[in-house]
Design a protein around this motif. Structure first.
Motif, PDB file in Angstrom:
ATOM      1  N   LYS A 226       0.845  -1.198   0.000  1.00  0.00           N
ATOM      2  CA  LYS A 226       0.000   0.000   0.000  1.00  0.00           C
ATOM      3  C   LYS A 226       0.882   1.250   0.000  1.00  0.00           C
ATOM      4  O   LYS A 226       2.000   1.258   0.504  1.00  0.00           O
ATOM      5  N   TYR A 227       0.355   2.334  -0.572  1.00  0.00           N
ATOM      6  CA  TYR A 227       1.104   3.575  -0.683  1.00  0.00           C
ATOM      7  C   TYR A 227       0.941   4.444   0.573  1.00  0.00           C
ATOM      8  O   TYR A 227      -0.155   4.555   1.135  1.00  0.00           O
TER       9      TYR A 227
ATOM     10  N   GLN B  94       6.219  -1.767  -6.510  1.00  0.00           N
ATOM     11  CA  GLN B  94       5.165  -0.810  -6.861  1.00  0.00           C
ATOM     12  C   GLN B  94       5.848   0.490  -7.278  1.00  0.00           C
ATOM     13  O   GLN B  94       6.761   0.966  -6.601  1.00  0.00           O
TER      14      GLN B  94
ATOM     15  N   PRO C 147       6.694   4.121  -7.402  1.00  0.00           N
ATOM     16  CA  PRO C 147       6.384   5.243  -6.505  1.00  0.00           C
ATOM     17  C   PRO C 147       5.875   6.461  -7.256  1.00  0.00           C
ATOM     18  O   PRO C 147       6.087   6.612  -8.460  1.00  0.00           O
ATOM     19  N   ARG C 148       5.205   7.313  -6.516  1.00  0.00           N
ATOM     20  CA  ARG C 148       5.026   8.698  -6.963  1.00  0.00           C
ATOM     21  C   ARG C 148       6.098   9.493  -6.220  1.00  0.00           C
ATOM     22  O   ARG C 148       6.018   9.680  -5.017  1.00  0.00           O
TER      23      ARG C 148
ATOM     24  N   LEU D 185       4.586   9.331  -2.733  1.00  0.00           N
ATOM     25  CA  LEU D 185       3.905   8.117  -2.284  1.00  0.00           C
ATOM     26  C   LEU D 185       4.795   6.908  -2.575  1.00  0.00           C
ATOM     27  O   LEU D 185       5.153   6.655  -3.729  1.00  0.00           O
ATOM     28  N   PHE D 186       5.169   6.188  -1.530  1.00  0.00           N
ATOM     29  CA  PHE D 186       5.981   4.979  -1.640  1.00  0.00           C
ATOM     30  C   PHE D 186       5.320   3.874  -0.833  1.00  0.00           C
ATOM     31  O   PHE D 186       4.538   4.137   0.091  1.00  0.00           O
ATOM     32  N   THR D 187       5.649   2.633  -1.150  1.00  0.00           N
ATOM     33  CA  THR D 187       5.194   1.495  -0.357  1.00  0.00           C
ATOM     34  C   THR D 187       6.352   0.962   0.486  1.00  0.00           C
ATOM     35  O   THR D 187       7.524   1.137   0.129  1.00  0.00           O
TER      36      THR D 187
ATOM     37  N   SER E 133       8.611  -1.204  -1.648  1.00  0.00           N
ATOM     38  CA  SER E 133       9.513  -0.485  -2.544  1.00  0.00           C
ATOM     39  C   SER E 133      10.746   0.016  -1.797  1.00  0.00           C
ATOM     40  O   SER E 133      11.862  -0.024  -2.322  1.00  0.00           O
TER      41      SER E 133
END
Length: 431
Positions: free
Chosen positions: A63-64, A315, A317-318, A330-332, A335
């Motif tokens: 999840k982010y 995933q 990232p943003r 935004l990272f998980t 990641s």
């Protein structure tokens, strides 16, 4: 068929029961996920063992989350890979009676942390009458999604192609006000009264500073970010500092330019990570851009890195800035674990242990105190955000990579950090 189904199910339960998952999940639920400080928060946890290539635990690991200063981890990876052993202070050529510099984004120039200043000494000691500055800069002074009303805070110094003095103006109260750089003496409204509380604020769009004697503290030294002007003000400051004419140069350098080096790369990355220095992080990412793309652009270099070095992250990232000041990032957890895995494989733990803060060091000061030599990690903090990602060595000498991201908490950041600390210490003790 029914017998085989129950046999497989029994084997699955047996494997889960014997694996670290069960104990880690129980500990995570008790100390973090269901703790009083985090009951209403969003939490993501990933723990990975690189020796086996297996996750020990994932709780919303895909999840982010807003990562805050954990964003400095991919920035540091890029710097370790592409900036070499030493930082490029500038490129230069000598033309007629002038030295023409091409800015490289190096944040160490005349920064108080770095006593050795080879570029300054070179410019000061040469017999040339003038210096000209050329810049290739395609970024904004403030990053995407930054809280613009924090522009007076030292942690949000402007980005610039040719930083100087850390892009901060320093005011010192003694018998009379002193200012570094002295160029600003005619841009001050009001002077502080000795032994009285005072504060300094800059106008948003200009280097005009207002000193307020009714608010603030009695601290003898205060710093405020400069309005840099994308290299323009740097040339003004250099003229004042060098006592020589410095101006802007409109054309790219022609001919065989030479590189002038300033500091060892890791001497920048260590304070970047240990004190979570936003200015160093932003300029570092711009230096990577200059090295790979030939110009400074945070957006372009992030896009390039996501399509190359980070194309295989679990995933995508943003990723919008170098420091993590932006809530657009935004990272998980997974990641971050993947980036940490790349770092330890490519650069080795010996180097990483120098760059990442250990327990009771840097931003981990007063945490992991009694047993500090088992964790090397990067913190991250914004309002409602606490993050911690890094390396953990268990009692049985197993190296684990972990990422714990917490968003939307309403407790104190200290309470959240203590809950995470209790959880990670429990993992170390058990395994």
């Amino acid at each position: 068929m029914q017998y085989r189904y129950w046999l497989l199910l029994s084997i699955l339960f047996l494997v889960i029961g014997c694996s670290p998952y069960r104990h880690i999940n129980q500990t995570a639920q008790q100390t973090v996920i269901q703790s009083k400080a985090l009951q209403m928060a969003h939490v993501g946890i990933s723990i990975y063992e690189p020796a086996t290539g297996k996750y020990w635990y994932n709780y919303q690991g895909d999840k982010y989350f807003v990562p805050a200063s954990n964003t400095k981890i991919p920035t540091t990876y890029a710097a370790m890979k592409y900036l070499g052993d030493s930082l490029v202070a500038a490129k230069y050529i000598i033309e007629d009676s002038a030295i023409i510099l091409e800015a490289a984004g190096d944040p160490t120039f005349l920064h108080p942390d770095f006593k050795s200043q080879p570029l300054y000494d070179f410019l000061k000691e040469t017999a040339f009458k003038s210096t000209r500055l050329f810049v290739k800069f395609a970024a904004e002074p403030l990053g995407s999604g930054w809280s613009w009303n924090d522009f007076n805070a030292t942690y949000m110094a402007e980005r610039d192609p040719f930083p100087i003095y850390g892009n901060l103006v320093q005011f010192t109260m003694n018998d009379s006000l002193t200012i570094i750089p002295a160029t600003f003496r005619n841009s001050i409204i009001g002077y502080p009264v000795p032994d009285k509380p005072w504060s300094v604020e800059r106008l948003l769009g200009d280097n005009v500073f207002m000193i307020n004697n009714a608010e603030g503290t009695k601290d003898p030294v205060k710093s405020v970010p400069m309005k840099m002007g994308l290299g323009l003000y740097a040339s003004v400051f250099l003229s004042d500092t060098l006592g020589k004419k410095v101006g802007m140069y409109p054309f790219p350098l022609e001919g065989n330019s030479k590189k002038f080096y300033s500091q060892p790369t890791d001497s920048l990355l260590k304070p970047l990570m240990h004190r979570s220095d936003n200015f160093f992080a932003e300029q570092t990412l711009l230096m990577v851009s200059n090295q790979l793309l030939g110009f400074m652009s945070d957006a372009k270099i992030i896009d390039t890195l996501l399509k190359t070095d980070f194309k295989d992250l679990p995933q995508t990232p943003r990723w919008v800035d170098g420091s993590g000041l932006s809530r657009y990032n935004l990272f998980t957890p997974q990641s971050f674990v993947a980036i940490l895995d790349k770092m330890q494989k490519e650069f080795g733990m010996a180097r990483l242990k120098e760059i990442f803060p250990a327990g009771n060091d840097g931003t981990l000061r007063n945490y992991y105190v009694s047993d500090s030599a088992f964790i090397w990690a990067k913190t991250g903090t914004l309002s409602g955000v606490v993050a911690l990602s890094g390396y953990l060595l268990t009692k049985k000498d197993k190296l684990l990579l972990f990422s714990v991201l917490v968003n939307n908490h309403r407790a104190s950041a200290t309470d959240v950090r203590r809950a995470v600390e209790q959880f990670l210490v429990g993992v170390r003790e058990k395994y």
